[in-house]
Write a protein that holds these residues in place. Structure first.
Motif, PDB file in Angstrom:
ATOM      1  N   GLU A 189       0.850  -1.188   0.000  1.00 35.27           N
ATOM      2  CA  GLU A 189       0.000   0.000   0.000  1.00 35.27           C
ATOM      3  C   GLU A 189       0.886   1.239   0.000  1.00 35.27           C
ATOM      4  O   GLU A 189       1.414   1.653   1.029  1.00 35.27           O
ATOM      5  CB  GLU A 189      -0.901  -0.005   1.244  1.00 35.27           C
ATOM      6  CG  GLU A 189      -1.863   1.168   1.323  1.00 35.27           C
ATOM      7  CD  GLU A 189      -2.869   1.189   0.191  1.00 35.27           C
ATOM      8  OE1 GLU A 189      -3.137   2.283  -0.312  1.00 35.27           O
ATOM      9  OE2 GLU A 189      -3.356   0.122  -0.201  1.00 35.27           O
ATOM     10  N   GLU A 191       0.002   4.305  -1.631  1.00 34.62           N
ATOM     11  CA  GLU A 191      -0.739   5.498  -2.038  1.00 34.62           C
ATOM     12  C   GLU A 191      -0.797   6.500  -0.889  1.00 34.62           C
ATOM     13  O   GLU A 191      -1.246   6.179   0.211  1.00 34.62           O
ATOM     14  CB  GLU A 191      -2.154   5.125  -2.481  1.00 34.62           C
ATOM     15  CG  GLU A 191      -2.194   4.307  -3.764  1.00 34.62           C
ATOM     16  CD  GLU A 191      -3.617   4.049  -4.211  1.00 34.62           C
ATOM     17  OE1 GLU A 191      -4.553   4.238  -3.389  1.00 34.62           O
ATOM     18  OE2 GLU A 191      -3.810   3.656  -5.368  1.00 34.62           O
ATOM     19  N   LEU A 205       1.752   4.637   6.401  1.00 38.26           N
ATOM     20  CA  LEU A 205       1.870   3.660   5.312  1.00 38.26           C
ATOM     21  C   LEU A 205       2.804   2.503   5.664  1.00 38.26           C
ATOM     22  O   LEU A 205       2.756   1.457   5.019  1.00 38.26           O
ATOM     23  CB  LEU A 205       2.406   4.347   4.053  1.00 38.26           C
ATOM     24  CG  LEU A 205       1.429   5.189   3.227  1.00 38.26           C
ATOM     25  CD1 LEU A 205       2.148   5.764   2.018  1.00 38.26           C
ATOM     26  CD2 LEU A 205       0.232   4.372   2.792  1.00 38.26           C
TER      27      LEU A 205
END
Length: 330
Positions: A189, A191, A205
């Motif tokens: 992940e 983004e 993140l």
């Protein structure tokens, strides 16, 4: 995921508690989702942020040139103001050009090295703004509370030391936070729901343990925010006390007008920062935080030149003189 030939990449180790093998994934880039993913809004956002960037850069650059060119502005107050304007130009330049490039190329990618670099300089110039506002508050405190000793106290050597100390402290803070991010491992992940690499978003993140990062982030950020704010509040409490002792209304107005512009900028800086913090805490998604961040990352640096040019007679006269000289020269 990214180009294998990337000069700088980050390998994150993904482990499973019941598996003996380990998978390694090289992280060479992140995805910046931006303020909005609506395709129809992208041209509007490009024009809006480009205009704000140009206004900010030109406005702050004019103040720097005016201070350099006008000998009447060669004082500690305007020395720090010109450095604040330079910090504002650099501050907005760490985020907006990359955002505009991504919109223009229809790409949301930022490399791992680019992300860490952006993070470092964003914190560097953001915190530098904070310290410069504190130094300027001290300058106003000396000017109003100790006017007879102003030139002795605020001598060129002290001004240079205060500026150097501000740079050193902000550079060390930014370096610490950036090095703390380098120790993190990232999963699939990647983004970032923001238009730049924001520290808190990067930590969220990570798929490795972030307790130490959170501890350092909150402690260091609190230190570089609370200590300068305390210094500003202390300076202005003394200024208000000193002004209240002045008998004539004209004297009070004249004394307060010397710090009116700075007080407006301080209120705008801390007001927008606090507003973003509160909205981020209340918002359920990070996109709302990204939109709110526009206030202190873009709007505040853009408004600072207007505040100083509209509320400061010396700056207005210097700008008029500057434009008149350019008109005659052409």
């Amino acid at each position: 995921m990214g180009e294998t030939g990337s000069l700088i990449s980050r390998c994150s180790v993904l482990t499973s508690g019941y598996m003996e093998s380990e998978n390694q994934t090289c992280v060479s880039e992140f995805i910046l989702l931006g303020v909005s993913e609506d395709v129809l809004l992208q041209p509007l956002l490009f024009g809006l942020f480009l205009s704000m960037y140009l206004v900010t850069s030109i406005g702050n650059l004019l103040i720097i040139v005016a201070v350099i060119m006008d000998s009447h502005l060669h004082t500690p107050m305007y020395f720090f103001l010109s450095n604040l304007s330079l910090a504002d130009i650099c501050f907005i330049s760490t985020t907006i050009p990359k955002m505009l490039l991504n919109i223009q190329t229809q790409s949301k990618v930022i490399t791992y090295a680019g992300c860490i670099t952006q993070l470092y300089f964003f914190m560097l110039f953001g915190v530098l703004d904070n310290f410069l506002l504190t130094v300027m508050a001290y300058d106003r405190f000396v000017a109003i509370c100790h006017p007879l000793h102003y030139t002795i106290i605020m001598n060129p050597r002290l001004c240079g030391l205060l500026l150097l100390a501000s740079w050193i402290m902000t550079a060390l803070h930014s370096l610490l936070q950036s090095l703390m991010v380098l120790r993190l491992s990232f999963c699939e992940e990647l983004e970032i729901p923001h238009f730049f690499c924001e520290l808190n978003q990067l930590i969220h993140l990570a798929c490795s343990d972030t307790f130490l990062n959170d501890l350092v982030m909150y402690f260091a950020t609190g230190l570089v925010a609370i200590v300068p704010l305390t210094g500003i509040l202390f300076s202005y409490s003394k200024i208000v006390t000193s002004i209240s002792r002045i008998s004539s209304a004209g004297g009070k107005y004249k004394a307060f007008s010397t710090c009116g512009s700075h007080l407006s900028v301080v209120s705008l800086f801390y007001g927008t920062s606090l507003g973003v913090y509160l909205s981020s805490a209340a918002a359920q998604n990070s996109r709302a935080s990204a939109i709110a961040s526009v206030m202190y990352t873009v709007v505040t640096p853009m408004l600072n030149p207007f505040i100083y040019s509209l509320k400061n007679k010396d700056i207005k006269q210097a700008l008029k003189k500057l434009f008149s000289q350019e008109t005659f020269s052409t």
